[in-house]
Scaffold this motif. Structure first.
Motif, mmCIF file in Angstrom:
data_model
loop_
_atom_site.group_PDB
_atom_site.id
_atom_site.type_symbol
_atom_site.label_atom_id
_atom_site.label_comp_id
_atom_site.label_asym_id
_atom_site.label_seq_id
_atom_site.Cartn_x
_atom_site.Cartn_y
_atom_site.Cartn_z
ATOM 1 N N PHE A 53 12.089 -0.512 -5.651
ATOM 2 C CA PHE A 53 11.416 0.665 -5.100
ATOM 3 C C PHE A 53 10.036 0.855 -5.712
ATOM 4 O O PHE A 53 9.078 1.174 -5.021
ATOM 5 C CB PHE A 53 12.260 1.934 -5.291
ATOM 6 N N PHE A 54 9.936 0.664 -7.023
ATOM 7 C CA PHE A 54 8.641 0.794 -7.682
ATOM 8 C C PHE A 54 7.655 -0.235 -7.131
ATOM 9 O O PHE A 54 6.505 0.098 -6.835
ATOM 10 C CB PHE A 54 8.789 0.632 -9.198
ATOM 11 N N GLY A 55 8.101 -1.489 -6.991
ATOM 12 C CA GLY A 55 7.231 -2.531 -6.449
ATOM 13 C C GLY A 55 6.781 -2.230 -5.035
ATOM 14 O O GLY A 55 5.608 -2.397 -4.681
ATOM 15 N N PHE A 56 7.712 -1.759 -4.218
ATOM 16 C CA PHE A 56 7.358 -1.433 -2.838
ATOM 17 C C PHE A 56 6.337 -0.304 -2.782
ATOM 18 O O PHE A 56 5.331 -0.393 -2.080
ATOM 19 C CB PHE A 56 8.597 -1.056 -2.024
ATOM 20 N N PHE A 57 6.596 0.791 -3.499
ATOM 21 C CA PHE A 57 5.696 1.939 -3.429
ATOM 22 C C PHE A 57 4.340 1.654 -4.070
ATOM 23 O O PHE A 57 3.317 2.173 -3.618
ATOM 24 C CB PHE A 57 6.345 3.181 -4.033
ATOM 25 N N LEU A 58 4.312 0.806 -5.082
ATOM 26 C CA LEU A 58 3.029 0.395 -5.659
ATOM 27 C C LEU A 58 2.210 -0.386 -4.635
ATOM 28 O O LEU A 58 1.022 -0.112 -4.424
ATOM 29 C CB LEU A 58 3.265 -0.456 -6.916
ATOM 30 N N GLY A 59 2.843 -1.333 -3.970
ATOM 31 C CA GLY A 59 2.153 -2.091 -2.927
ATOM 32 C C GLY A 59 1.781 -1.243 -1.733
ATOM 33 O O GLY A 59 0.704 -1.395 -1.148
ATOM 34 N N PHE A 60 2.657 -0.316 -1.372
ATOM 35 C CA PHE A 60 2.385 0.586 -0.249
ATOM 36 C C PHE A 60 1.167 1.462 -0.537
ATOM 37 O O PHE A 60 0.329 1.690 0.339
ATOM 38 C CB PHE A 60 3.617 1.443 0.027
ATOM 39 N N LEU A 62 -1.355 0.648 -2.459
ATOM 40 C CA LEU A 62 -2.535 -0.220 -2.313
ATOM 41 C C LEU A 62 -2.828 -0.510 -0.855
ATOM 42 O O LEU A 62 -3.999 -0.602 -0.458
ATOM 43 C CB LEU A 62 -2.341 -1.528 -3.083
ATOM 44 N N ASP A 63 -1.794 -0.656 -0.040
ATOM 45 C CA ASP A 63 -2.008 -0.858 1.396
ATOM 46 C C ASP A 63 -2.694 0.347 2.022
ATOM 47 O O ASP A 63 -3.592 0.199 2.855
ATOM 48 C CB ASP A 63 -0.676 -1.116 2.114
ATOM 49 N N LEU A 64 -2.281 1.540 1.635
ATOM 50 C CA LEU A 64 -2.923 2.743 2.156
ATOM 51 C C LEU A 64 -4.384 2.826 1.710
ATOM 52 O O LEU A 64 -5.256 3.184 2.490
ATOM 53 C CB LEU A 64 -2.172 3.997 1.701
ATOM 54 N N ALA A 65 -4.648 2.483 0.462
ATOM 55 C CA ALA A 65 -6.003 2.572 -0.064
ATOM 56 C C ALA A 65 -6.928 1.507 0.530
ATOM 57 O O ALA A 65 -8.112 1.752 0.741
ATOM 58 C CB ALA A 65 -5.986 2.451 -1.583
ATOM 59 N N ASN A 66 -6.386 0.327 0.805
ATOM 60 C CA ASN A 66 -7.207 -0.792 1.295
ATOM 61 C C ASN A 66 -7.146 -0.968 2.807
ATOM 62 O O ASN A 66 -7.772 -1.885 3.341
ATOM 63 C CB ASN A 66 -6.784 -2.104 0.631
ATOM 64 N N HIS A 67 -6.360 -0.152 3.497
ATOM 65 C CA HIS A 67 -6.203 -0.254 4.945
ATOM 66 C C HIS A 67 -5.674 -1.623 5.372
ATOM 67 O O HIS A 67 -6.109 -2.197 6.361
ATOM 68 C CB HIS A 67 -7.518 0.053 5.670
ATOM 69 N N THR A 68 -4.753 -2.145 4.583
ATOM 70 C CA THR A 68 -4.064 -3.382 4.952
ATOM 71 C C THR A 68 -2.701 -3.004 5.501
ATOM 72 O O THR A 68 -2.191 -1.923 5.254
ATOM 73 C CB THR A 68 -3.920 -4.322 3.737
ATOM 74 N N MET A 69 -2.109 -3.888 6.243
ATOM 75 C CA MET A 69 -0.881 -3.536 6.955
ATOM 76 C C MET A 69 0.366 -4.109 6.296
ATOM 77 O O MET A 69 1.049 -4.939 6.861
ATOM 78 C CB MET A 69 -0.981 -4.024 8.389
ATOM 79 N N GLY A 70 0.637 -3.684 5.098
ATOM 80 C CA GLY A 70 1.890 -4.038 4.460
ATOM 81 C C GLY A 70 1.891 -5.313 3.650
ATOM 82 O O GLY A 70 2.933 -5.677 3.114
ATOM 83 N N HIS A 72 0.355 -5.984 0.758
ATOM 84 C CA HIS A 72 0.540 -5.683 -0.666
ATOM 85 C C HIS A 72 1.973 -5.229 -0.928
ATOM 86 O O HIS A 72 2.561 -5.614 -1.937
ATOM 87 C CB HIS A 72 -0.449 -4.602 -1.126
ATOM 88 N N ALA A 73 2.524 -4.431 -0.037
ATOM 89 C CA ALA A 73 3.911 -3.978 -0.199
ATOM 90 C C ALA A 73 4.870 -5.166 -0.157
ATOM 91 O O ALA A 73 5.820 -5.224 -0.949
ATOM 92 C CB ALA A 73 4.270 -2.961 0.882
ATOM 93 N N ALA A 74 4.647 -6.095 0.748
ATOM 94 C CA ALA A 74 5.514 -7.276 0.833
ATOM 95 C C ALA A 74 5.408 -8.127 -0.433
ATOM 96 O O ALA A 74 6.423 -8.564 -0.985
ATOM 97 C CB ALA A 74 5.153 -8.106 2.063
#
Length: 168
Positions: A53-60, A62-70, A72-74
């Motif tokens: 969960f921590f890894g997912f939300f950390l990547g999520f 970064l995805d929100l901040a960088n406007h990438t589509m998942g 970083h979360a993956a």
């Protein structure tokens, strides 16, 4: 490492990533990702679901901040998933405790191997998710290798300057 110290380092890593490192581009071959160090330094005894969960939300985040589509979360979720297995493959129990800064790292080789392999896997998922094709595979491979080497260097630099306890 206490929860407050970990949170402060997490904020510092995210600030470094979002304000400085995301704006450094060397001919689009080198992307430095230091924020994944937050996953590497999590306590070993945490439950796997918590790490995922921590890894997912950390990547999520970064995805929100960088406007990438998942992507970083993956990539961060995969790193969080393989982290316990990779730690067991690259080290023994005493060396795992060294990550949290309890003592001096006696064998730098295992720690370097752990960071390098994890960062390489992270960059493979991130770069292949970004281009989403095998066209120009060797250029993508060059980006993966260059980004892995640069990220590993910066991660180790931050770790030994900011996280490692001083020896008496």
């Amino acid at each position: 490492m206490s929860n407050l110290k970990f949170f402060l380092h997490l904020v510092m890593l995210l600030l470094l990533q979002l304000t400085i490192l995301d704006n450094i581009q060397l001919h689009s071959y080198v992307y430095i990702n230091i924020y994944i160090l937050a996953i590497y330094i999590l306590p070993y005894r945490l439950r796997n679901a918590t790490i995922l969960f921590f890894g997912f939300f950390l990547g999520f985040f970064l995805d929100l901040a960088n406007h990438t589509m998942g992507i970083h979360a993956a990539a961060t979720t995969l790193i969080a998933y393989i982290r316990p297995r990779l730690l067991m493959l690259t080290s023994n129990r005493e060396q795992i405790d060294d990550i949290q800064g309890k003592q001096r790292i006696s064998d730098f080789g295992w720690f370097f191997k752990y960071i390098l392999i994890s960062t390489f896997i992270f960059n493979v998922v991130l770069m292949l998710g970004e281009v989403f094709t095998f066209h120009d595979f060797f250029i993508t491979l060059l980006r993966i290798v260059c980004s892995t080497l640069a990220s590993t260097f910066i991660i180790l630099l931050y770790y030994f300057i900011a996280l490692k306890k001083k020896q008496n």
